[in-house]
Design a protein around this motif. Structure first.
Motif, PDB file in Angstrom:
ATOM      1  N   PHE A   1     -19.362  -9.420 -28.931  1.00  0.00           N
ATOM      2  CA  PHE A   1     -19.785  -8.083 -29.351  1.00  0.00           C
ATOM      3  C   PHE A   1     -19.155  -7.043 -28.443  1.00  0.00           C
ATOM      4  CE2 PHE A   1     -22.604  -4.429 -29.065  1.00  0.00           C
ATOM      5  CZ  PHE A   1     -23.013  -4.203 -30.382  1.00  0.00           C
ATOM      6  N   ALA A   2     -18.585  -6.003 -29.024  1.00  0.00           N
ATOM      7  CA  ALA A   2     -18.055  -4.879 -28.247  1.00  0.00           C
ATOM      8  C   ALA A   2     -18.417  -3.594 -28.965  1.00  0.00           C
ATOM      9  CB  ALA A   2     -16.546  -4.998 -28.089  1.00  0.00           C
ATOM     10  N   ARG A   3     -18.796  -2.584 -28.197  1.00  0.00           N
ATOM     11  CA  ARG A   3     -19.180  -1.306 -28.789  1.00  0.00           C
ATOM     12  C   ARG A   3     -18.224  -0.216 -28.312  1.00  0.00           C
ATOM     13  NH1 ARG A   3     -21.292   3.836 -27.131  1.00  0.00           N
ATOM     14  NH2 ARG A   3     -22.886   2.917 -25.782  1.00  0.00           N
ATOM     15  N   ALA A   4     -17.636   0.500 -29.256  1.00  0.00           N
ATOM     16  CA  ALA A   4     -16.736   1.604 -28.925  1.00  0.00           C
ATOM     17  C   ALA A   4     -17.531   2.770 -28.352  1.00  0.00           C
ATOM     18  CB  ALA A   4     -15.971   2.051 -30.164  1.00  0.00           C
TER      19      ALA A   4
ATOM     20  N   LEU B   1     -22.451 -11.391 -41.337  1.00  0.00           N
ATOM     21  CA  LEU B   1     -21.154 -11.719 -40.746  1.00  0.00           C
ATOM     22  C   LEU B   1     -21.187 -13.102 -40.114  1.00  0.00           C
ATOM     23  CD1 LEU B   1     -20.091  -8.337 -39.086  1.00  0.00           C
ATOM     24  CD2 LEU B   1     -19.239  -9.323 -41.225  1.00  0.00           C
ATOM     25  N   HIS B   2     -22.288 -13.401 -39.429  1.00  0.00           N
ATOM     26  CA  HIS B   2     -22.426 -14.735 -38.826  1.00  0.00           C
ATOM     27  C   HIS B   2     -22.404 -15.817 -39.904  1.00  0.00           C
ATOM     28  CE1 HIS B   2     -23.842 -18.074 -36.458  1.00  0.00           C
ATOM     29  NE2 HIS B   2     -24.940 -18.162 -37.194  1.00  0.00           N
TER      30      HIS B   2
ATOM     31  N   ALA C   1     -28.601  -4.758 -31.270  1.00  0.00           N
ATOM     32  CA  ALA C   1     -27.461  -5.343 -31.983  1.00  0.00           C
ATOM     33  C   ALA C   1     -26.708  -6.329 -31.096  1.00  0.00           C
ATOM     34  CB  ALA C   1     -26.521  -4.245 -32.474  1.00  0.00           C
ATOM     35  N   ALA C   2     -26.549  -5.976 -29.819  1.00  0.00           N
ATOM     36  CA  ALA C   2     -25.862  -6.896 -28.914  1.00  0.00           C
ATOM     37  C   ALA C   2     -26.645  -8.198 -28.764  1.00  0.00           C
ATOM     38  CB  ALA C   2     -25.665  -6.232 -27.551  1.00  0.00           C
ATOM     39  N   GLU C   3     -27.965  -8.102 -28.695  1.00  0.00           N
ATOM     40  CA  GLU C   3     -28.783  -9.313 -28.588  1.00  0.00           C
ATOM     41  C   GLU C   3     -28.706 -10.154 -29.865  1.00  0.00           C
ATOM     42  OE1 GLU C   3     -32.655  -7.925 -27.571  1.00  0.00           O
ATOM     43  OE2 GLU C   3     -32.150  -7.556 -25.457  1.00  0.00           O
TER      44      GLU C   3
ATOM     45  N   ALA D   1     -25.477 -11.977 -29.822  1.00  0.00           N
ATOM     46  CA  ALA D   1     -25.530 -13.075 -28.845  1.00  0.00           C
ATOM     47  C   ALA D   1     -26.310 -14.260 -29.397  1.00  0.00           C
ATOM     48  CB  ALA D   1     -26.157 -12.578 -27.546  1.00  0.00           C
ATOM     49  N   GLU D   2     -27.392 -14.004 -30.133  1.00  0.00           N
ATOM     50  CA  GLU D   2     -28.158 -15.089 -30.749  1.00  0.00           C
ATOM     51  C   GLU D   2     -27.290 -15.917 -31.696  1.00  0.00           C
ATOM     52  OE1 GLU D   2     -31.396 -13.182 -32.677  1.00  0.00           O
ATOM     53  OE2 GLU D   2     -32.352 -12.508 -30.801  1.00  0.00           O
TER      54      GLU D   2
END
Length: 346
Positions: free
Chosen positions: A289-292, A248-249, A278-280, A283-284
């Motif tokens: 990032f948001a998690r439901a 995606l990035h 996944a959040a890290e 961030a890299e």
């Protein structure tokens, strides 16, 4: 048919640092997992003080179900048992027998089919009854509920809430990504004969994702997998969530909303694999990032469980939003279809 109780049957998790290693040894017993792999996973648990949130969240959800049962005038005590950690299912079923329970419903804390998500709970039931012996109660497992409107609605609202947390600069330029626990590809294919294809885990996950995406008006979304383990030579369901974030990035996606549609409740593979790893990774890449949230803390989950109970105690119709067959309901651990979701032999 009358029932005396509801057994809440879950995976289990450690509740202190000293629990972690024996818990992991229970989970991996007989699977030939090398000690160094257990060392690695043990550190994930110790990152959170050796405590998985799953037992606490199960107890909270059980309290909500007890209240919902009382509100609907259903007198059904709720017992708690786990596969891998205390309270163990064998001990709980023994307690139920001592309390005079003769016939009980069982809620497995998984919405899906497949070996790990469904058939292994049948084995838990069979093993617990065998441990108790002739006095063991009859145990009737409730059906899959991945396509229940309350399950879908809880996740849809959780996705909407997660989107609201993204930076305003992102606007609508986020990607919705659904994730579930990966399994070996061969195991996923072993879901029984073609006419029982609705039991297949990956198909059910994809259908749940489609239903939630439709509910939030998302035409484009992805279904990915997480938490794989085992030798690299064995194919598992892909793509992996971390690899997908990289892709995606590379495509210039500025933000991602991750919906753990494969999970009823938070546990280590949510709070570590998603909220941490996944959040890290996002961030890299400079990605928002948001998690439901998972649905077990949503009031609708208690309503869902009681609806599943009412299908048995009051003949209520099975509510669902897909064309998949109703599946997963079993008696005393017998599989719901011949040859369905059997354990792969190495």
């Amino acid at each position: 048919m009358s029932y005396d109780a509801l057994l809440w049957l879950s995976f289990g998790g450690p509740e202190g640092p000293e629990d972690v290693r024996p818990f992991l040894e229970n989970v991996t017993r007989g699977r030939g997992v090398p000690p160094e792999r257990l060392d690695e996973v043990e550190q994930h648990y110790q990152h959170f003080g050796g405590v998985s949130p799953i037992n606490r969240l199960n107890r909270d959800a059980m309290d909500a179900v007890r209240a919902e049962l009382a509100d609907q005038g259903i007198d059904l005590p709720v017992y708690f048992g786990n596969r891998n950690w205390h309270p163990l299912a064998e001990d709980t079923v023994a307690t139920m027998a001592a309390d005079g329970v003769r016939r009980a419903l069982v809620l497995p804390t998984s919405a899906y089919g497949g070996y790990s998500a469904c058939r292994q709970y049948d084995e838990d039931i069979e093993r617990a009854r065998a441990a108790v012996g002739a006095d063991a109660p009859e145990l009737v497992k409730l059906r899959h509920f991945f396509d229940h409107p309350l399950f879908v609605g809880a996740f849809a609202d959780a996705v909407r809430a997660a989107i609201e947390t993204l930076p305003s600069a992102v606007g609508s330029r986020h990607r919705l990504v659904f994730t579930a626990h990966s399994v070996p590809s061969a195991a996923d294919a072993a879901a029984g004969p073609p006419e029982e294809g609705g039991h297949r885990y990956s198909r059910q996950v994809a259908e749940a994702a489609r239903l939630v995406a439709a509910a939030v008006g998302a035409e484009d979304y992805d279904v990915v997998w997480q938490s794989r383990s085992g030798p690299a030579r064995i194919p598992w369901l892909e793509p992996d969530i971390l690899d997908h974030l990289d892709a995606l990035h590379a495509d210039g996606v500025p933000a991602v909303v991750v919906c753990p549609v494969g999970f009823v409740s938070d546990h280590l593979e949510v709070v570590w694999d998603l909220d941490t790893e996944a959040a890290e990774r996002a961030a890299e890449h400079g990605m928002a990032f948001a998690r439901a949230a998972t649905p077990s803390s949503d009031p609708r989950f208690a309503e869902l469980v009681v609806e599943l109970v009412r299908e048995h105690v009051a003949g209520a119709p099975a509510r669902k939003e897909s064309d998949f067959p109703v599946a997963g309901c079993t008696v005393n651990g017998a599989p719901c279809a011949v040859g369905c979701c059997e354990r792969l032999r190495r």
